[in-house]
Design a protein around this motif. Structure first.
Motif, short mmCIF file in Angstrom:
data_model
loop_
_atom_site.label_atom_id
_atom_site.label_comp_id
_atom_site.label_asym_id
_atom_site.label_seq_id
_atom_site.Cartn_x
_atom_site.Cartn_y
_atom_site.Cartn_z
N VAL A 1 0.67 -1.44 0.34
CA VAL A 1 -0.23 -0.34 0.07
C VAL A 1 0.83 1.07 -0.03
O VAL A 1 0.56 2.41 -0.78
N HIS A 2 2.19 1.21 0.49
CA HIS A 2 2.62 2.37 1.15
C HIS A 2 3.25 2.54 -0.69
O HIS A 2 3.49 3.98 -1.07
N SER B 1 0.37 4.06 -2.82
CA SER B 1 0.21 5.91 -2.35
C SER B 1 1.41 6.28 -3.08
O SER B 1 1.19 7.02 -3.70
N THR B 2 3.00 5.97 -3.07
CA THR B 2 4.32 6.37 -3.90
C THR B 2 3.55 6.47 -5.24
O THR B 2 3.75 7.78 -5.55
N LEU C 1 -7.91 8.37 -4.30
CA LEU C 1 -8.68 8.37 -3.16
C LEU C 1 -8.31 7.00 -2.74
O LEU C 1 -8.00 6.29 -2.11
N LEU D 1 -7.48 4.27 -4.11
CA LEU D 1 -6.30 3.13 -2.82
C LEU D 1 -6.65 2.25 -1.62
O LEU D 1 -6.35 1.50 -1.27
N LEU E 1 -9.81 7.85 3.29
CA LEU E 1 -9.83 7.73 1.86
C LEU E 1 -11.06 7.26 1.41
O LEU E 1 -11.01 7.85 0.20
N LEU F 1 -1.64 12.67 -0.88
CA LEU F 1 -1.41 11.37 -0.19
C LEU F 1 -0.14 12.04 0.54
O LEU F 1 0.49 10.79 1.60
N TYR G 1 -0.35 10.53 3.80
CA TYR G 1 -0.48 8.88 4.32
C TYR G 1 0.74 8.79 3.71
O TYR G 1 1.17 7.35 4.24
N ILE G 2 1.76 9.10 2.83
CA ILE G 2 3.33 7.85 3.07
C ILE G 2 3.65 7.70 4.07
O ILE G 2 4.17 6.55 3.93
#
Lengths: 350, 503
Positions: free
Chosen positions: A143-144, A147-148, A229, A232, A304, A326, A329-330
């Motif tokens: 997920v990281h 999101s990146t 979002l 994600l 999100l 984001l 979140y990252i």
């Protein structure tokens, strides 16, 4: 009879590429166009994924010229986005490493345009189903990474619009995941071809709830980045339940309130959607086996995927110019991943 | 004496159920015909192809869930079978999708959670801490608070829900029902009358007309309502309560013919509330009989209870009234009806006490409930307890016919306390007042219960007087409870004739 795009196997292409094997049939799943997928190999040893555009499909359309124009525009648009991504060196987006065309036959649609991408190890569905270690740390790392990738795209004004399991490709045995397929993406800066510039051109199976009901916010960032979002957050839901937020919520809705049956506007159905959404989110808690992470992950999903696109985004950013950013979140996913890795190794929560 | 459910007047105010139940009964459906099926999408075909190649859980899940969202069930029957046969590999939500796809049903029945009121409140509060924007949970919480009599908290929750979802039908109707219950019908009227969707939502309009009637006003929207009902735009289920509300106005205004016609129309595809209204009306209008098949509508407990009551099937009538009370726990009407059946007709005082005590939580100070409890306890010789509850009645708020009941029950308490002189005096006062007020049913009941008490103490002279009074005042009353009491107290067999009020 095979279309020109399906006849590339064993061909040599410009730039030292040789087409090794066809891996996907011609279909328009991945963009505005029909395309076939191949594994290609370069003289220098690099491998790639080739997406071949099937112009011959245009010949089957009632207005051939219009269809050809639409396909060409879509191809050029996608190629331009990839050039932009390449120039910006996006580390978590599968970028095109080459592009070109080759003539298969002398006919009107005998030329096959193609894009070559870095080759991954398959999408996350294959990865989770093939005996790989799938723990909370891997989920959070994935997920990281996604999101990146989205953040990198947003920074250059591109909204992906089609984040889904088949568009998340794994590399390095699953340690790295990247977003792929800009076939449905739209740009703040480059005019988007009209057939892609719809309220939602992505996979309808994962479409954000408001768009399932035909609601489109008039503000670009609310509509487009709000959609990304949601998608994600929906991927977190997929990694926990094997299907996305949209199908989970629709399942919880009373039949009368599902998109197919609702005739009113989105804000009149929103209380029901929100109620169903909350039920889904509450049930997700049971799937996060490490309780120390439960609250934080659930809160992120809640933010999100909020059914109201105007309310999506990090709670600290709500109402600010960065609402759909984001960035927070990252950092959060990065920290959560590290905590989860330590927890997985030591059994101690940090 | 126990007070009966005075059914002279009934308005079709909205029922108030929790959201899940209200939705499952179809009250919150969109009023338009359903949209076209989603067309197939190449992405689904691709997923199905991928499933055929890889045959692993994630590919199955991806294809199945997409087909579900796109309403393309036929395309994924095989996959749904696989998911069901290997259910342990999948999350329960996906297994439920597979069941829906295979049964081609659109609903999975979720079993109703067996939680106590306090547990439901705790759960709702927790959910609202997680998402305070959930207007439906606020309205459900308001309902729970109303049931346990925490009206202030309930009102706050209702106001919050209205702020969050001012156009939502469930929120508006529930809020209006709350304010009627809380004795603030003006506020209910204001909420309904200012609802954006008033003129286009037959459910809101029906409630607005009913609440206007409570306020003794004729809704200004009757004309619009009539044209809405006459038009073909809405499926009859959606206009069932509106048609019933219009029928009730016609009945109130003496247009029996129009009322009959509208009530008949309201039953084309009715809600249970419309069935209950028609059941009530069938007792007021000549040549209007409810088709018994209407009683099969889910949750038609009120209508069924009245139906069995008129059929003198007391056990079933009580059973259905208890179900009605469980459905509308905050409402005093089912409790009054059930407690009257239990105490006066079936002499099951314990059951009557139980029902009234339950309902008093949400209807503190309700005259009829307090009176019925005192009556039932005294009849069971629990005199001290009966007196204590009777003393809770606020005498200042007693209206005309209630005074008759109050005097009679005071008479009973005196009889059971050993003061037959005072008891007799109070009963006679009650009877006289009933006669003065032209309330023959009350006179009949008071005289019959005076007779019961005189029979108990065996004073021959007084018994003869009471017998004469009871016979005089009850012999022309055709109500089932009067007939059963006459028979019970030895006033000869009398069978029910036509008990309809001829209009």
């Amino acid at each position: 009879m095979k279309s020109p795009a399906e006849q590339l196997k064993s061909r040599y292409l410009d730039g030292g590429w040789r087409v090794v094997d066809q891996i996907t049939l011609s279909s328009n799943h991945s963009g505005g166009n029909f395309s076939a997928g191949y594994v290609v190999e370069n003289k220098d040893g690099r491998k790639g994924f080739l997406k071949a555009l099937d112009y011959s499909r245009a010949l089957k359309e009632p207005d051939v010229a219009l269809a050809l124009r639409a396909m060409t525009e879509a191809y050029v648009f996608e190629r331009t986005l990839h050039e932009q991504c390449k120039a910006s060196r996006l580390s978590r987006v599968v970028t095109a490493i080459d592009s070109g065309n080759t003539r298969i036959d002398p006919g009107l649609a005998g030329v096959v345009e193609y894009l070559i991408f870095e080759l991954g190890e398959g999408d996350i569905r294959k990865h989770v189903d093939h005996g790989n270690k799938i723990d909370l740390a891997w989920i959070l790392r994935t997920v990281h990474n996604v999101s990146t990738g989205l953040f990198q795209l947003h920074k250059i004004g591109i909204a992906h619009q089609d984040v889904k399991p088949s568009n998340i490709v794994v590399f390095e045995k699953g340690d790295v995941s990247k977003l792929t397929d800009l076939g449905r993406a739209v740009s703040e800066n480059i005019p988007t071809p009209s057939h892609i510039d719809r309220p939602y051109a992505g996979d309808p199976g994962y479409a954000p709830l408001e768009l399932k009901y035909g609601h489109k916010d008039s503000r670009w960032e609310v509509h487009r980045y709000g959609c990304d979002l949601y998608l994600l957050g929906s991927m977190i839901v997929f990694l926990l339940t094997k299907h996305g937020m949209t199908s989970n919520v629709i399942l919880k809705l009373n039949k009368a309130h599902r998109p197919k049956f609702w005739s009113g506007d989105y804000f009149s159905v929103l209380p029901y959607v929100r109620h169903a959404f909350n039920e889904v989110v509450n049930e997700l808690k049971d799937l996060i086996l490490v309780k120390a992470f439960e609250d934080e992950i659930i809160e992120v999903v809640r933010e999100l995927c909020d059914p109201d696109p105007r309310l999506r985004g990090h709670s600290k950013n709500l109402g600010t110019a960065n609402q759909y950013s984001l960035e927070r979140y990252i950092s959060q996913f990065n920290l959560l991943t590290k905590r989860a890795e330590i927890y997985m190794m030591t059994g101690k929560k940090i | 004496m126990g007070q009966f459910l005075d059914n002279k007047d009934r308005k079709i105010v909205p029922r108030w159920r929790n959201f899940t139940l209200a939705a499952s009964l179809g009250e919150l459906s969109s009023d338009k015909i359903q949209n076209e099926d989603s067309v197939g999408h190449p992405s689904l075909e691709k997923k199905i192809q991928e499933w055929k190649v890889y045959q692993t859980p994630s590919f199955a899940a991806d294809a199945l869930s997409s087909a579900f969202v796109l309403n393309q069930y036929d395309r994924v029957i095989d996959i749904a079978n696989v998911v069901l046969s290997k259910a342990n590999l999948f999350h329960k939500s996906l297994v439920n999708i597979a069941k829906i796809v295979l049964s081609k049903e659109n609903e999975i029945e979720y079993p109703e959670e067996n939680l106590s009121g306090n547990q439901r409140i705790a759960l709702l509060r927790k959910q609202l801490r997680d998402d305070p924007r959930d207007s439906l949970s606020w309205i459900d919480l308001a309902r729970e608070y109303t049931i346990i009599g925490k009206e202030e908290k309930a009102e706050k929750a209702v106001d919050l829900a209205l702020n969050l979802a001012p156009v939502n039908r469930h929120v508006i109707r529930s809020a209006s029902r709350f304010f009627v219950h809380a004795g603030k019908p003006e506020k209910a009227h204001r909420i309904l009358s200012t609802a954006q969707s008033l003129k286009v939502d037959p459910w809101i309009l029906a409630a607005q007309i009913a609440v206007s009637s409570i306020l003794k006003k004729r809704s200004r929207h009757v004309k619009e309502a009539l044209s809405l009902v006459d038009g073909k735009k809405y499926y009859p289920f959606h206009t069932s309560e509106l048609t019933s509300a219009l029928a009730t106005i016609e009945l109130e205004e003496g247009s029996t013919k129009k009322a009959r016609k509208l009530f008949t129309r309201s039953l084309a595809v009715p809600t249970e509330n419309a069935v209950a209204q028609a059941q009530w009306a069938s007792n007021q209008i000549l040549n209007f009989n409810l088709d018994e098949r209407s009683l099969d509508i889910p949750r038609s407990h009120e209508a069924r209870s009245l139906h069995f009551y008129h059929k003198e099937n007391w056990g079933q009538a009580l059973h259905e009234s208890i179900l009605w009370l469980n459905d509308q726990q905050f409402s005093s009407r089912p409790a009054v009806h059930a407690s009257f059946l239990a105490s006066v007709i079936l002499e099951d005082y314990q059951k009557a006490n139980e029902l009234v005590l339950q309902s008093l939580k949400s209807n503190k100070g309700d005259f009829t409930l307090l009176n019925n409890l005192a009556f039932s306890l005294a009849s069971d010789n629990k005199v001290a307890e009966a007196k204590a509850w009777h003393a809770k009645i606020s005498r200042k708020k007693i209206n005309g016919s209630e005074m008759i009941v109050f005097l009679a029950t005071s008479g009973l308490l005196n009889f059971r306390s050993g003061d037959s002189i005072a008891g007799r005096h109070l009963y006679l006062n009650a009877i006289n007042l009933a006669i003065q007020m032209s309330e023959p049913r009350y006179a009949a009941l008071a005289s019959l219960f005076l007779l019961r008490e005189e029979n108990r103490i065996s004073s021959t002279d007084s018994k003869e007087v009471a017998l004469g009074l009871a016979d005089k005042y009850s012999k022309n009353i055709e109500e089932p409870y009067v007939i059963i009491l006459r028979n019970r107290f030895g006033l000869g067999t009398k069978t029910k004739a036509n008990s309809k009020l001829i209009l």
